[in-house]
Design a protein around this motif. Sequence first.
Motif, PDB file in Angstrom:
ATOM      1  N   ALA A 131       0.843  -1.192   0.000  1.00  0.00           N
ATOM      2  CA  ALA A 131       0.000   0.000   0.000  1.00  0.00           C
ATOM      3  C   ALA A 131       0.883   1.249   0.000  1.00  0.00           C
ATOM      4  CB  ALA A 131      -0.916   0.001   1.218  1.00  0.00           C
ATOM      5  N   TYR A 132       2.153   1.045  -0.391  1.00  0.00           N
ATOM      6  CA  TYR A 132       3.126   2.129  -0.299  1.00  0.00           C
ATOM      7  C   TYR A 132       2.738   3.305  -1.192  1.00  0.00           C
ATOM      8  CZ  TYR A 132       7.676   4.376   0.073  1.00  0.00           C
ATOM      9  OH  TYR A 132       8.684   5.265   0.313  1.00  0.00           O
ATOM     10  N   CYS A 133       2.306   3.017  -2.403  1.00  0.00           N
ATOM     11  CA  CYS A 133       1.936   4.075  -3.342  1.00  0.00           C
ATOM     12  C   CYS A 133       0.417   4.123  -3.476  1.00  0.00           C
ATOM     13  CB  CYS A 133       2.560   3.831  -4.709  1.00  0.00           C
ATOM     14  SG  CYS A 133       4.348   3.983  -4.693  1.00  0.00           S
ATOM     15  N   GLN A 134      -0.135   5.294  -3.364  1.00  0.00           N
ATOM     16  CA  GLN A 134      -1.569   5.476  -3.500  1.00  0.00           C
ATOM     17  C   GLN A 134      -1.827   6.565  -4.532  1.00  0.00           C
ATOM     18  OE1 GLN A 134      -3.661   5.852   0.300  1.00  0.00           O
ATOM     19  NE2 GLN A 134      -1.729   5.448   1.323  1.00  0.00           N
ATOM     20  N   GLN A 135      -3.052   6.602  -5.030  1.00  0.00           N
ATOM     21  CA  GLN A 135      -3.440   7.671  -5.942  1.00  0.00           C
ATOM     22  C   GLN A 135      -3.452   8.981  -5.167  1.00  0.00           C
ATOM     23  OE1 GLN A 135      -4.129   7.720  -9.193  1.00  0.00           O
ATOM     24  NE2 GLN A 135      -4.609   9.884  -9.176  1.00  0.00           N
ATOM     25  N   LEU A 136      -2.634   9.921  -5.583  1.00  0.00           N
ATOM     26  CA  LEU A 136      -2.548  11.183  -4.862  1.00  0.00           C
ATOM     27  C   LEU A 136      -3.852  11.964  -4.977  1.00  0.00           C
ATOM     28  CD1 LEU A 136       1.038  12.277  -5.933  1.00  0.00           C
ATOM     29  CD2 LEU A 136       0.335  11.061  -3.872  1.00  0.00           C
ATOM     30  N   GLU A 137      -4.122  12.791  -3.982  1.00  0.00           N
ATOM     31  CA  GLU A 137      -5.349  13.576  -3.973  1.00  0.00           C
ATOM     32  C   GLU A 137      -5.406  14.559  -5.126  1.00  0.00           C
ATOM     33  OE1 GLU A 137      -6.045  15.458  -0.284  1.00  0.00           O
ATOM     34  OE2 GLU A 137      -6.286  13.601   0.847  1.00  0.00           O
ATOM     35  N   ASN A 138      -4.256  14.964  -5.640  1.00  0.00           N
ATOM     36  CA  ASN A 138      -4.249  15.948  -6.719  1.00  0.00           C
ATOM     37  C   ASN A 138      -4.208  15.326  -8.109  1.00  0.00           C
ATOM     38  OD1 ASN A 138      -1.437  15.283  -7.177  1.00  0.00           O
ATOM     39  ND2 ASN A 138      -0.992  16.499  -5.349  1.00  0.00           N
ATOM     40  N   GLY A 151     -12.801  16.352 -12.531  1.00  0.00           N
ATOM     41  CA  GLY A 151     -14.121  16.917 -12.780  1.00  0.00           C
ATOM     42  C   GLY A 151     -14.103  18.433 -12.691  1.00  0.00           C
ATOM     43  N   THR A 152     -15.031  18.984 -11.934  1.00  0.00           N
ATOM     44  CA  THR A 152     -15.130  20.438 -11.805  1.00  0.00           C
ATOM     45  C   THR A 152     -14.124  21.011 -10.811  1.00  0.00           C
ATOM     46  OG1 THR A 152     -16.860  20.162 -10.126  1.00  0.00           O
ATOM     47  CG2 THR A 152     -17.586  20.429 -12.399  1.00  0.00           C
ATOM     48  N   SER A 153     -13.456  20.157 -10.067  1.00  0.00           N
ATOM     49  CA  SER A 153     -12.472  20.632  -9.085  1.00  0.00           C
ATOM     50  C   SER A 153     -11.157  20.981  -9.776  1.00  0.00           C
ATOM     51  CB  SER A 153     -12.212  19.567  -8.021  1.00  0.00           C
ATOM     52  OG  SER A 153     -13.390  19.258  -7.308  1.00  0.00           O
ATOM     53  N   ASP A 154     -10.424  21.895  -9.158  1.00  0.00           N
ATOM     54  CA  ASP A 154      -9.125  22.298  -9.672  1.00  0.00           C
ATOM     55  C   ASP A 154      -8.036  21.603  -8.868  1.00  0.00           C
ATOM     56  OD1 ASP A 154      -6.903  23.482 -10.671  1.00  0.00           O
ATOM     57  OD2 ASP A 154      -7.343  25.509  -9.952  1.00  0.00           O
ATOM     58  N   PRO A 155      -7.348  20.614  -9.447  1.00  0.00           N
ATOM     59  CA  PRO A 155      -6.337  19.870  -8.687  1.00  0.00           C
ATOM     60  C   PRO A 155      -5.172  20.740  -8.218  1.00  0.00           C
ATOM     61  CG  PRO A 155      -6.508  19.044 -10.949  1.00  0.00           C
ATOM     62  CD  PRO A 155      -7.513  20.116 -10.804  1.00  0.00           C
ATOM     63  N   ILE A 156      -4.936  21.872  -8.895  1.00  0.00           N
ATOM     64  CA  ILE A 156      -3.858  22.762  -8.470  1.00  0.00           C
ATOM     65  C   ILE A 156      -4.049  23.177  -7.013  1.00  0.00           C
ATOM     66  CG2 ILE A 156      -2.914  25.092  -8.768  1.00  0.00           C
ATOM     67  CD1 ILE A 156      -1.850  23.346 -10.866  1.00  0.00           C
ATOM     68  N   MET A 157      -5.323  23.364  -6.618  1.00  0.00           N
ATOM     69  CA  MET A 157      -5.604  23.797  -5.247  1.00  0.00           C
ATOM     70  C   MET A 157      -5.399  22.669  -4.244  1.00  0.00           C
ATOM     71  SD  MET A 157      -6.090  26.853  -5.890  1.00  0.00           S
ATOM     72  CE  MET A 157      -6.324  27.285  -4.163  1.00  0.00           C
ATOM     73  N   LYS A 158      -5.222  21.442  -4.717  1.00  0.00           N
ATOM     74  CA  LYS A 158      -5.000  20.307  -3.827  1.00  0.00           C
ATOM     75  C   LYS A 158      -3.522  19.916  -3.744  1.00  0.00           C
ATOM     76  CE  LYS A 158      -9.613  18.405  -4.717  1.00  0.00           C
ATOM     77  NZ  LYS A 158     -10.144  18.628  -3.364  1.00  0.00           N
ATOM     78  N   ILE A 159      -2.698  20.562  -4.561  1.00  0.00           N
ATOM     79  CA  ILE A 159      -1.264  20.278  -4.527  1.00  0.00           C
ATOM     80  C   ILE A 159      -0.626  21.051  -3.380  1.00  0.00           C
ATOM     81  CG2 ILE A 159       0.912  20.451  -5.793  1.00  0.00           C
ATOM     82  CD1 ILE A 159      -0.678  20.255  -8.375  1.00  0.00           C
ATOM     83  N   VAL A 160       0.214  20.388  -2.636  1.00  0.00           N
ATOM     84  CA  VAL A 160       0.949  21.031  -1.545  1.00  0.00           C
ATOM     85  C   VAL A 160       2.286  21.515  -2.103  1.00  0.00           C
ATOM     86  CG1 VAL A 160       1.963  20.740   0.747  1.00  0.00           C
ATOM     87  CG2 VAL A 160      -0.157  19.540   0.154  1.00  0.00           C
ATOM     88  N   PHE A 161       2.404  22.822  -2.308  1.00  0.00           N
ATOM     89  CA  PHE A 161       3.643  23.414  -2.808  1.00  0.00           C
ATOM     90  C   PHE A 161       4.541  23.802  -1.633  1.00  0.00           C
ATOM     91  CE2 PHE A 161       0.657  24.149  -6.286  1.00  0.00           C
ATOM     92  CZ  PHE A 161       1.400  23.776  -7.387  1.00  0.00           C
TER      93      PHE A 161
END
Length: 456
Positions: A112-119, A338-348
Amino acid sequence: IQTLRHEQPQLEVTDRDEICVTLAGLCHDLGHPCYSHMFESFLRHLGKEKRKEARREHGDNLPPELEQEILNFEKWDHEKASLVLVRKLMDDLREKLVSAGLKVDEEGDDFAYCQQLENGIDVDKFDYFRRDAQHLGIQRQWDHMRYIKSARVILEKGVPTISPPEKDRDNIRENLMELRKTLHRTAYQHKTVKKYEQHMIDILKLIDRVPLITGTTGKMTISQAAVNIDPVAYLKLTDIFIESRLMDLEDERLKEACEEYKARFLERKLMRMPHMWNLPNAEENRNFQMPQEDDYLDQVLELYNSDEVRGIEPQKEFRPVPREELRFTTAEFNYGMGTSDPIMKIVFHDKQHQKKEYDTDPEANPHRRKLFVFWNPPPQALTDEATPLRLTAAARSVAEKFNGKDSDLDITPASPMKPKRTSGVSLEPPAPTAPTTPVAPPPKKRRMLDVQSSFM
């Protein structure tokens, strides 16, 4: 993982971690059957047909066993097959994995080391975005090595999270997120690709009438092999397995499927597209409701049979259009969420490797949708020019009704059917043409409804 191991030794990345990441990459999308996501659409089409048939016999309250059988088709996806195949691999390779220092029990966390990232940023996109952009001649390309070399791990709410530097924010949006939309618009969900998908689903339905594959319990259909994820039969569901049977014409039971494949794919006798509607987004029309397939097509047919539409091209014979000749499908062009913007879910992170927060992304345009109506008559009726024009008029009227008065969009006129391509060079001199006087183009009209059609 090697970069993180070198740049952030405090993470204590081990050889076993590298092995886990490598295995996760190799096992990604392991459960995809032939024709990738289109096969999922084929099974869902079967599920929809089974539900309609069951309701005719049992009404809305279906027996629990029948309801579950239908749901197995409607909700099937390749991820379920991936889980089954990965578990089988773990069982088959148990001794070798244990000898490599990995856990293979249910409580082990290595797998389970790698998961689909939230972004939604993953190496799968890094691979096929670059490959497909190059082959499609799209100059915009995603530099995945830049991302990999500059990414770091920081804590986000106590969870170690992969974080790109803040200076890459625009690069990620323009060369990854926007590239995804471009690839879907120009290739993956292009109108011609959509036509081929519809034709291939028809062909798979014809093939599915025949128990073609040998599995653990004997002969079974391709849908049975997939829904049951038969460990023997499912592995045979490859593109070449299907296409070889369509091309060799050896099985008389597949004659209809072979003829359909020849007409649609080899002779390119594709369905026509009288209607393509660029649907409004929430900002353009907050009251817009996505049309449902049956309701939309029923209204199109009702208007098509009206006196108003019958009057289009009155000198040409009116052709009745059966419901089964019309196809309704949609395309979504977004950043992957979808309608969400993944940029806002990326942790910079900033230069001090601290989290950099953003409230909004004013440059984002994450979601557009298209609605297609295709007309799929027998191949010999494809030269009919009046019927697509009448269907275009009917579908445009229905689109205006669903669109309402809350947004102004564009209407694009229907395009005629292109002449069939011919080979060779004519030796006849070109016919003389009379000189023409340049005419000023008419003034542009206000765009009201963004609807298009194409009969090729």
